[in-house]
Structure formats: C-alpha cells, structure tokens
Motif scaffolding. Structure first.
Motif: not given
Length: 370
Positions: A187-191, A322-332
């Motif tokens: 999550l930190g990597t995605v943000i 991975v699912i939570i990280a993908l959710y973050t990418v999609c909602i952003t």
C-alpha cells in the motif's frame, strides 16, 4: 588537452536532461541500500531477541524480527539526501534537514515501542508534536479545500491545525493496517508511487525523487517480508516512519495543488488524496467506531480489519495484500477519470463506491457463515 573539472552545476544539468535515468538511479539506489542493510538488521534483531511474539491475533509462526523500519528508514534517507545534493533548491534543502531530524525522532519512538512497548497516548502525543514541528518549521500546510463542501481557501492557522490533524490521522491509519504480510509495504508503494508520477508530470522533480526513494525502500522490504528464511516485519518503527513520510507527501501534494489549480493533475486534489488513502482511512474509521461502540479504546487491538476478513475467506496474505493494492489503484484511477466533474459530485460518487467495495468481504463472510 583541456582537463577542466566538471562542476556540480554541470552534473545537475546533465542529470536534469535525463530525468528518467536520474529517477531510475534513485529508485535502484534505494532498493540496493535497503537490500544490503536489512539482513544485518535481521541478524542483530535475532541475537538481541528483538522479535515478534505470537498471540491470538497473529498469523505468523516462529521468531520474526520487528525492526524492518530501520532498513526502510536507511534506504529512504540516504537516497533522499543524495538526491537533495544534486537537485534540491536551498529552501528544499533546509526543509529536508528538518524532515531528517523529525523522521529520526519518530524512528526512535518506534524502536522504543517495538522493544519496550509505549502507551498509545504517549505515542499519539509524540506524533502530534512531530507533526506540529514539521508544519510550523517548514510552513508547508494545506491552504484550501478546493471547493469541497463549498469551502475554498482557509485561514493560515486553521490550515496548519488541519494539516497536523491529517498527518496524525494518516500515521495512525497506516500503523493500524499493518496486520498481514505485505499489506503495509504494498500500500505504501502504491501511494508513494502514484504521488511520484504526479510530481514528475507536474514538474516537481525533487518531490518525485523523494517519493521514489520510499518506493524503492518498501520494494526491498517486501522481499524480506515475504521471505521464509529472512522474514522481518515493519513494526511500529517502520509503520510510523512510513506513515509520516506518506503524510508529508500528501500535505506537499495539496499545497502544490493549490498553487497550480490550472493543471489537470491537480483538479479535485482533496478527492484524489481521499481515494488514494481510502483503504487505511475508511478501515480505521470503521474499526474506531466499532471499538468505541463496544466501550473499548479506539487504539485497542483486535481482528476486525478488512484484511482479516479477506484472510478468513481463505486468501493468503500475499493475495489479500494484492487485492487491496489493486483496489487502491482502481479507485484512484476512477477519481482521475472523473476529474472534469465538480468536486462535490466526484465526492458523492467515490465515497459510496469505495465504502461499498470495502464492505464486500464482510458481506461474503456473513453469507458463508449463514
């Protein structure tokens, strides 16, 4: 033959001409530094018995060191300060020195908590003091709501106090979601990765490099976090430091957005940030509400987080993260695609979509139990 020495300005000009190469070098340097440091931290932690203990909430087995945040801190700060020597302005250098001191202070608080356990109130107070110190000393704060709820520019004092609130909220939200392998790192990597792209595209190159320094450190940390033989956790040491760095990036982003309202990248900036941080923020608010409703401290530990429900549904730590990280990418990404709509309309779309998506694991889990 001319042997004119190459000046600092010449090196900087060359690297600025090849920005992509410079960014890649910073990312790789951060990764390599953390990969070198982390095994030494693991070795020392095991020798000194600075490891995690198993309980009813944990899902790991064996002895696992908890000071991974020191490795992330090392890779991040070395990369950030080398970048500053080449690319930072005078004001940015001064702000980075302040940042270095405050991150080190928070690191020490985290180390003490991982070794001796500090009361939640004392940790919260230390976060509050460090956030106030950053805002007051750098004069970087959130100056506007960009029209959200009909609020535009806000007075300086209110902006500073609100910025401190946002920073402390992000630090604690990030700390609370560090409950399964890989989640905090991914999550930190995605943000930070998304913010690095935005800073790069808006021509704030030094801020882009700071974000990439954190991305590199977290990527290297994930190698060990998922390892069986050399496993290590972030611990409070890492989750508070990374949470603080993310909160600084968010405040910088909103400050920069207010100065460049004409750029499409900064349209509806507050909603963009909310979407990017939607998982830790919504999960934390939900958990706090449940704990207070049950008469417990909002900082008391339990297994009531969304990622715990994903694990209960049979997913491994890696796939849940991975699912939570993908959710973050999609909602952003969805928020960015709605950029042309008024900010309050986007808020009314994103909030139910994000909330509904995050509650799905609870709905599925309840149906399974029935």
């Amino acid at each position: 033959m001319d042997f004119t020495p190459i000046s600092h300005a010449d090196i900087t000009a060359f690297l600025m001409h090849y920005k992509e190469l410079s960014a890649l070098m910073v990312l790789l340097f951060s990764i390599v530094t953390t990969l070198i440091v982390m095994p030494k931290i693991i070795l020392i932690s095991k020798k000194k018995n600075l490891t995690a203990t198993t309980n009813a909430r944990t899902s790991h087995r064996g002895i696992v060191p908890t000071l991974g945040g020191i490795g992330v801190f090392t890779g991040l700060l070395l990369s950030a300060n080398i970048s500053a020597v080449l690319f930072a302005t005078y004001d940015q250098l001064i702000n980075l020195m302040i940042f270095n001191i405050l991150v080190l202070m928070l690191l020490l608080v985290g180390v003490l908590d991982d070794i001796m356990t500090i009361a939640p109130r004392k940790k919260f107070l230390s976060q509050l003091v460090i956030a106030f110190a950053f805002i007051l000393s750098t004069q970087i704060y959130i100056p506007s709501f960009s029209g959200l709820f009909g609020i535009g520019s806000i007075p300086t004092l209110i902006g500073m106090v609100f910025s401190v609130f946002v920073m402390v909220l992000i630090i604690n939200a990030y700390n609370l979601i560090d409950g399964i392998d890989g989640l905090a790192g991914m999550l930190g990597t995605v943000i930070s990765g998304v913010l690095s792209i935005v800073f790069y595209m808006s021509d704030y190159f030094f801020l882009c490099l700071i974000s990439l320094a954190l991305v590199g450190s977290l990527l290297a940390f994930l190698v060990f976090n998922f390892s069986r033989r050399l496993k290590i956790f972030l611990g409070d040491t890492g989750s508070m430091v990374v949470g603080f760095v993310l909160s600084v990036q968010v405040v910088l982003f909103l400050s920069v957005a207010d100065k460049n309202p004409q750029l499409d990248l900064f349209k509806n900036a507050p909603i963009f940030v909310m979407a990017l941080l939607s998982y830790p923020l919504l999960d934390t608010l939900r958990v706090f509400f449940i704990r207070i409703k049950c008469g417990r401290s909002p900082f008391s530990a339990d297994r009531n987080h969304i990622h715990h429900r994903l694990i209960d549904l049979g997913l491994s730590h890696k796939y849940a993260s991975v699912i939570i990280a993908l959710y973050t990418v999609c909602i952003t990404l969805l928020t960015f695609l709605l950029n042309d709509l008024p900010i309050n309309v986007v808020f009314c779309i994103i909030l139910p979509v994000a909330t509904g998506t995050m509650l799905l694991p609870f709905v599925v889990h309840r149906k399974r139990n029935k």
